[in-house]
Enzyme design. Sequence first.
Site, PDB file in Angstrom:
ATOM      1  N   GLU A  29       0.842  -1.209   0.000  1.00 22.38           N
ATOM      2  CA  GLU A  29       0.000   0.000   0.000  1.00 22.38           C
ATOM      3  C   GLU A  29       0.870   1.249   0.000  1.00 22.38           C
ATOM      4  OE1 GLU A  29      -3.142   0.277  -1.228  1.00 22.38           O
ATOM      5  OE2 GLU A  29      -3.603  -1.270   0.251  1.00 22.38           O
ATOM      6  N   HIS A  30       0.523   2.179  -0.885  1.00 23.89           N
ATOM      7  CA  HIS A  30       1.258   3.438  -1.073  1.00 23.89           C
ATOM      8  C   HIS A  30       2.661   3.191  -1.648  1.00 23.89           C
ATOM      9  CE1 HIS A  30      -1.605   6.367   0.626  1.00 23.89           C
ATOM     10  NE2 HIS A  30      -1.982   5.376   1.407  1.00 23.89           N
ATOM     11  N   THR A  31       2.921   1.990  -2.096  1.00 22.14           N
ATOM     12  CA  THR A  31       4.230   1.694  -2.678  1.00 22.14           C
ATOM     13  C   THR A  31       4.271   2.016  -4.168  1.00 22.14           C
ATOM     14  OG1 THR A  31       3.449  -0.582  -2.766  1.00 22.14           O
ATOM     15  CG2 THR A  31       5.051  -0.067  -1.058  1.00 22.14           C
ATOM     16  N   GLY A 118     -15.282   5.994  -3.789  1.00 22.66           N
ATOM     17  CA  GLY A 118     -14.613   6.531  -2.603  1.00 22.66           C
ATOM     18  C   GLY A 118     -14.442   5.502  -1.497  1.00 22.66           C
ATOM     19  N   LEU A 121     -11.770   0.844  -3.455  1.00 19.86           N
ATOM     20  CA  LEU A 121     -11.785  -0.260  -4.415  1.00 19.86           C
ATOM     21  C   LEU A 121     -11.595   0.258  -5.842  1.00 19.86           C
ATOM     22  CD1 LEU A 121     -14.608  -2.533  -2.901  1.00 19.86           C
ATOM     23  CD2 LEU A 121     -12.140  -2.551  -2.440  1.00 19.86           C
ATOM     24  N   SER A 122     -11.228   1.531  -5.914  1.00 23.73           N
ATOM     25  CA  SER A 122     -10.804   2.138  -7.168  1.00 23.73           C
ATOM     26  C   SER A 122     -11.886   2.273  -8.230  1.00 23.73           C
ATOM     27  CB  SER A 122      -9.599   1.383  -7.749  1.00 23.73           C
ATOM     28  OG  SER A 122      -9.060   2.175  -8.765  1.00 23.73           O
ATOM     29  N   SER A 123     -12.971   2.929  -7.826  1.00 20.49           N
ATOM     30  CA  SER A 123     -13.985   3.283  -8.818  1.00 20.49           C
ATOM     31  C   SER A 123     -13.421   4.298  -9.808  1.00 20.49           C
ATOM     32  CB  SER A 123     -15.218   3.862  -8.135  1.00 20.49           C
ATOM     33  OG  SER A 123     -14.935   5.126  -7.560  1.00 20.49           O
ATOM     34  N   SER A 124     -12.438   5.091  -9.371  1.00 23.24           N
ATOM     35  CA  SER A 124     -11.910   6.142 -10.258  1.00 23.24           C
ATOM     36  C   SER A 124     -11.176   5.526 -11.450  1.00 23.24           C
ATOM     37  CB  SER A 124     -11.000   7.108  -9.497  1.00 23.24           C
ATOM     38  OG  SER A 124      -9.933   6.427  -8.868  1.00 23.24           O
ATOM     39  N   ASP A 166      -3.830   1.280  -9.828  1.00 20.55           N
ATOM     40  CA  ASP A 166      -5.265   1.099 -10.058  1.00 20.55           C
ATOM     41  C   ASP A 166      -5.588   0.944 -11.536  1.00 20.55           C
ATOM     42  OD1 ASP A 166      -5.210   1.531  -7.380  1.00 20.55           O
ATOM     43  OD2 ASP A 166      -6.357   3.405  -7.406  1.00 20.55           O
TER      44      ASP A 166
HETATM   45  P1  ADP Z   1     -12.000   5.282  -5.260  1.00 17.95           P
HETATM   46  O1  ADP Z   1     -11.193   5.247  -6.516  1.00 17.95           O
HETATM   47  O2  ADP Z   1     -11.336   4.601  -4.123  1.00 17.95           O
HETATM   48  O3  ADP Z   1     -13.387   4.766  -5.454  1.00 17.95           O
HETATM   49  P2  ADP Z   1     -11.663   8.117  -5.637  1.00 17.95           P
HETATM   50  O4  ADP Z   1     -11.877   9.274  -4.742  1.00 17.95           O
HETATM   51  O5  ADP Z   1     -10.324   7.921  -6.219  1.00 17.95           O
HETATM   52  O6  ADP Z   1     -12.132   6.810  -4.824  1.00 17.95           O
HETATM   53  O7  ADP Z   1     -12.687   8.184  -6.852  1.00 17.95           O
HETATM   54  C1  ADP Z   1     -14.068   8.377  -6.605  1.00 17.95           C
HETATM   55  C2  ADP Z   1     -14.619   9.413  -7.565  1.00 17.95           C
HETATM   56  O8  ADP Z   1     -14.692   8.867  -8.901  1.00 17.95           O
HETATM   57  C3  ADP Z   1     -16.036   9.828  -7.258  1.00 17.95           C
HETATM   58  O9  ADP Z   1     -16.066  10.858  -6.290  1.00 17.95           O
HETATM   59  C4  ADP Z   1     -16.533  10.314  -8.613  1.00 17.95           C
HETATM   60  O10 ADP Z   1     -16.064  11.615  -8.868  1.00 17.95           O
HETATM   61  C5  ADP Z   1     -15.835   9.382  -9.566  1.00 17.95           C
HETATM   62  N1  ADP Z   1     -16.709   8.242  -9.924  1.00 17.95           N
HETATM   63  C6  ADP Z   1     -16.466   6.939  -9.706  1.00 17.95           C
HETATM   64  N2  ADP Z   1     -17.464   6.158 -10.186  1.00 17.95           N
HETATM   65  C7  ADP Z   1     -18.381   7.003 -10.726  1.00 17.95           C
HETATM   66  C8  ADP Z   1     -19.635   6.825 -11.398  1.00 17.95           C
HETATM   67  N3  ADP Z   1     -20.170   5.618 -11.587  1.00 17.95           N
HETATM   68  N4  ADP Z   1     -20.278   7.938 -11.839  1.00 17.95           N
HETATM   69  C9  ADP Z   1     -19.749   9.154 -11.646  1.00 17.95           C
HETATM   70  N5  ADP Z   1     -18.583   9.372 -11.023  1.00 17.95           N
HETATM   71  C10 ADP Z   1     -17.893   8.331 -10.565  1.00 17.95           C
HETATM   72 MG    MG Z   2      -9.331   6.201  -6.830  1.00 21.45          MG
END
Ligand code: ADP
Ligand code: MG
Length: 388
Positions: A29-31, A118, A121-124, A166
């Site tokens: 983590e963070h590596t 957020g 689990l890397s939704s971004s 990610d």
């Molecule tokens: P993580 O990657 O851990 O989930 P992040 O803060 O890096 O957290 O990314 C979350 C951000 O990505 C959300 O605040 C939003 O801006 C964007 N995001 C992720 N999934 C969606 C989605 N399905 N629709 C719109 N925005 C999304």
């Molecule tokens: Mg992210």
Amino acid sequence: MIASFRQRFGPSQQPRVFRAPGRVNLIGEHTDYNLGFVLPVALDLATYIAAAPSSDGKLRIYSEDRQELREFDASSLATVKPTREWTDYPLGVAQELVRAGVPVEGANLLIRSTVPDGSGLSSSAALEVSSALALLAGREFDPLELAKLCQRAERNFVGMPCGIMDQYISVFGRAHSAVEIDCRSLGHRLVKLPDGIAFIAVNTMVKHAHSGSAYRDRVRECAAAVEGIEAVYPDVQSLRDVSPEQFAGVASRLPGVVARRARHIVTEDARVNRFVEASAHGDLTGMGKLMVESHRSLQHDYEVSCAELDFLVDAALALDGVYGSRMTGGGFGGCTVTLLRTEAAPSFRASIARAYERQFAVTPRIYSCEPSEGAGEVKKLETIPSLA
Ligand code: ADP
Ligand code: MG
């Protein structure tokens, strides 16, 4: 999803659907931004984008999760500016594609995701990589370049100085395997996990507002550590280059906080390699112990944990069939990941939820971490889950 797309963008539209998974990081983590080692697994939680060309030069993006439709001129993507909203992720990707010489024309995009946002689990990255595939619309693109392009989008446009993990795992994930990534060479090897075990992620449901600035602080502190160590070992360019022995010799020269941050990274890199080794020998106790050491290091040296994560780790370690547990992702909230015997999973889920509810009056969401394939076009549309 197709029906929903047609309802929004017109009944005659023929969208293609692209998928990019979220991930759980088992250890390391963070590596990644210190050019070291990480060991993530791509999840079956994923972001799906249905996409079809638009006829008017507009790029329209609809997020089902946000229930927001946003519209941009495809011709202005080279110069569009970030707005600090969710659209920065797909727009940043579009801008990087244009910079890479890919013509991005008008398109309609509908986003549906099963990755909790957020939550570590890397939704971004799932959103970035699925956006890239949707905008490429089937054009060939080198997979490693794709991961790097999405990382640049997050760094340059969103403004998060993230490492490559990610985006890389979202592209290169494989079913039945964890993926050990060398974040300097950008090579990887597949790591087969022992039989009879499961990894389960438990969501604290906490999203800390300051995690972005704390992340930037850690990146800066690691750079300060490199600067201090370089004075003694001129060949050191990142904390990846520092062996535990070298670190022991220079730690006292660094300011206290900086030394602790660096100690986490140096020991964490070693733990990734030991974890892979333990996994190859089916040494579940050893794997679990390394996960707990990782957590303690993140808790005390790197200081990116929080009370909820610490509680979940401690509660997990008291339950039957559990070998180890740690926070996963950037920290300050989000999820833990726990290694346990497969048969213990149902009782683990029930017990950990009960313990967390009693402590924080919040029901944690729980996900089984089934190693899944990396990003691509979805050909069998019935495999797309509904969000209901
Ligand atoms: P993580 O990657 O851990 O989930 P992040 O803060 O890096 O957290 O990314 C979350 C951000 O990505 C959300 O605040 C939003 O801006 C964007 N995001 C992720 N999934 C969606 C989605 N399905 N629709 C719109 N925005 C999304
Ligand atoms: Mg992210």
